[in-house]
Design a protein around this motif. Sequence first.
Motif, PDB file in Angstrom:
ATOM      1  N   SER A 145      34.366  43.253  34.321  1.00 43.98           N
ATOM      2  CA  SER A 145      34.703  44.029  35.638  1.00 43.98           C
ATOM      3  C   SER A 145      35.517  42.838  36.447  1.00 43.98           C
ATOM      4  N   ASP A 146      35.041  41.604  36.333  1.00 43.46           N
ATOM      5  CA  ASP A 146      34.779  40.289  37.134  1.00 43.46           C
ATOM      6  C   ASP A 146      36.312  39.391  36.165  1.00 43.46           C
ATOM      7  N   LEU A 147      35.725  39.417  35.631  1.00 41.64           N
ATOM      8  CA  LEU A 147      36.967  38.607  33.868  1.00 41.64           C
ATOM      9  C   LEU A 147      38.290  39.724  34.083  1.00 41.64           C
ATOM     10  N   LEU A 148      38.852  41.299  34.110  1.00 42.54           N
ATOM     11  CA  LEU A 148      39.781  41.877  34.121  1.00 42.54           C
ATOM     12  C   LEU A 148      40.181  41.320  35.677  1.00 42.54           C
ATOM     13  N   ALA A 149      39.392  41.673  37.012  1.00 46.45           N
ATOM     14  CA  ALA A 149      39.911  41.654  37.722  1.00 46.45           C
ATOM     15  C   ALA A 149      40.644  39.671  38.000  1.00 46.45           C
ATOM     16  N   ARG A 150      39.676  39.114  37.414  1.00 43.15           N
ATOM     17  CA  ARG A 150      40.695  37.808  37.482  1.00 43.15           C
ATOM     18  C   ARG A 150      42.091  37.659  36.209  1.00 43.15           C
ATOM     19  N   GLY A 151      42.462  38.494  35.206  1.00 45.50           N
ATOM     20  CA  GLY A 151      43.631  38.383  34.868  1.00 45.50           C
ATOM     21  C   GLY A 151      42.878  38.020  33.282  1.00 45.50           C
ATOM     22  N   PHE A 152      42.278  38.362  32.909  1.00 44.13           N
ATOM     23  CA  PHE A 152      41.805  38.156  31.320  1.00 44.13           C
ATOM     24  C   PHE A 152      42.064  39.598  30.702  1.00 44.13           C
ATOM     25  N   GLY A 153      41.904  38.882  29.791  1.00 38.43           N
ATOM     26  CA  GLY A 153      42.370  41.013  28.759  1.00 38.43           C
ATOM     27  C   GLY A 153      42.311  40.447  27.497  1.00 38.43           C
ATOM     28  N   ASN A 154      42.130  41.537  26.567  1.00 40.66           N
ATOM     29  CA  ASN A 154      41.546  41.897  25.130  1.00 40.66           C
ATOM     30  C   ASN A 154      39.465  41.725  25.499  1.00 40.66           C
ATOM     31  N   ILE A 155      38.565  42.181  26.033  1.00 37.58           N
ATOM     32  CA  ILE A 155      37.418  42.363  26.084  1.00 37.58           C
ATOM     33  C   ILE A 155      36.501  42.745  25.774  1.00 37.58           C
ATOM     34  N   ARG A 156      36.105  42.422  24.840  1.00 34.08           N
ATOM     35  CA  ARG A 156      35.224  43.615  24.439  1.00 34.08           C
ATOM     36  C   ARG A 156      33.296  43.571  24.348  1.00 34.08           C
ATOM     37  N   ARG A 157      32.562  44.112  24.264  1.00 32.80           N
ATOM     38  CA  ARG A 157      31.164  43.982  24.534  1.00 32.80           C
ATOM     39  C   ARG A 157      30.128  43.442  23.122  1.00 32.80           C
TER      40      ARG A 157
END
Length: 338
Positions: A145-157
Amino acid sequence: MRLALVTDAWAPQTNGVVRTLMRTRDELTSMGHAVEVISPDMFNGFPCPTYPEIKLAFLPGRKIARTMTAFQPDAIHIATEGPLGHAARGYCLAQGLPFTTAYHTRFPEYVEARFAVPVGLSYAWLRRFHSRARSIMVATQSIESDLLARGFGNIRRWSRGVDTTLFKPRDVKGDKGLLNLPRPIHLFVGRVAVEKNIEAFLSLDLPGSQVVIGDGPQLEQLKRKFPKAYFLGKKVGEDLARHYAAADVFVFPSLTDTFGLVILEALASGLPVAAFPVPGPRDILQGTDAGALDADLGAAVKRALAVPAARCRALAEQFSWKAATEQFLGNLAPFGVV
């Protein structure tokens, strides 16, 4: 699958990133996959500023290219954002090869704590580094959530695990040769460095004893500042596991970790955890009653002491390295797969 795993963090370093990567390599090998680890010990290097025990590779690009050509991987995972990570990223982009990355460390917060560099500048640099990755692997929902809010994408767990055969409840609290100290025994395990916020733990006015296991650049400073605390140095394996089991509560004061493997090791040992309600501890503990989260760390410690050992163990048993490694495999970007 033939996997090239590129990392600036490797043995003899002892930290959560290294333990995660080593255990993942071992799990992958046991599944029949071939793993080539490209790490600092393969290169000439220099000590990292403020972390002299960490070796940074010097001009690694050509050797990385030769190693990749010889190994012929089916997938490339870049685990860190250091010199090796940058060189491997450059190789992949030049060759048109897909790759994955991981966000193990809240690097901007560490840099701010050590050098007063604004986090916005560091995150801009990290966005550029990770922007071409097929996926960025993170351990928790909070970090995602933090990285998405900072403009990162393509995130996987990519979650984590714990060795529940090594870290387990043991009948060692009466062992006179092991933590024979006034109780309750409040334990911290980890790197003794400013970003771990250990002073927040040692500054608490607690009954019993405060114990620190680990080494690092802040060790001598903390010894001088907190002479009543017990500093036992670095411990590993069975010795470390016995010390976990001999304590009464685990205190995790960090505000910047992305996960906290030591939290799982403590829980697996039947040791309740007290922490701030921040990413990492919050993702593991919130809603579980296996520890206590509070902005007042002293209040969290007092509540955690009442948590039954069985409840801690039950939570730890939900985290396996096999499941985490299967998750990791599913996030990779094999060549030729769109």
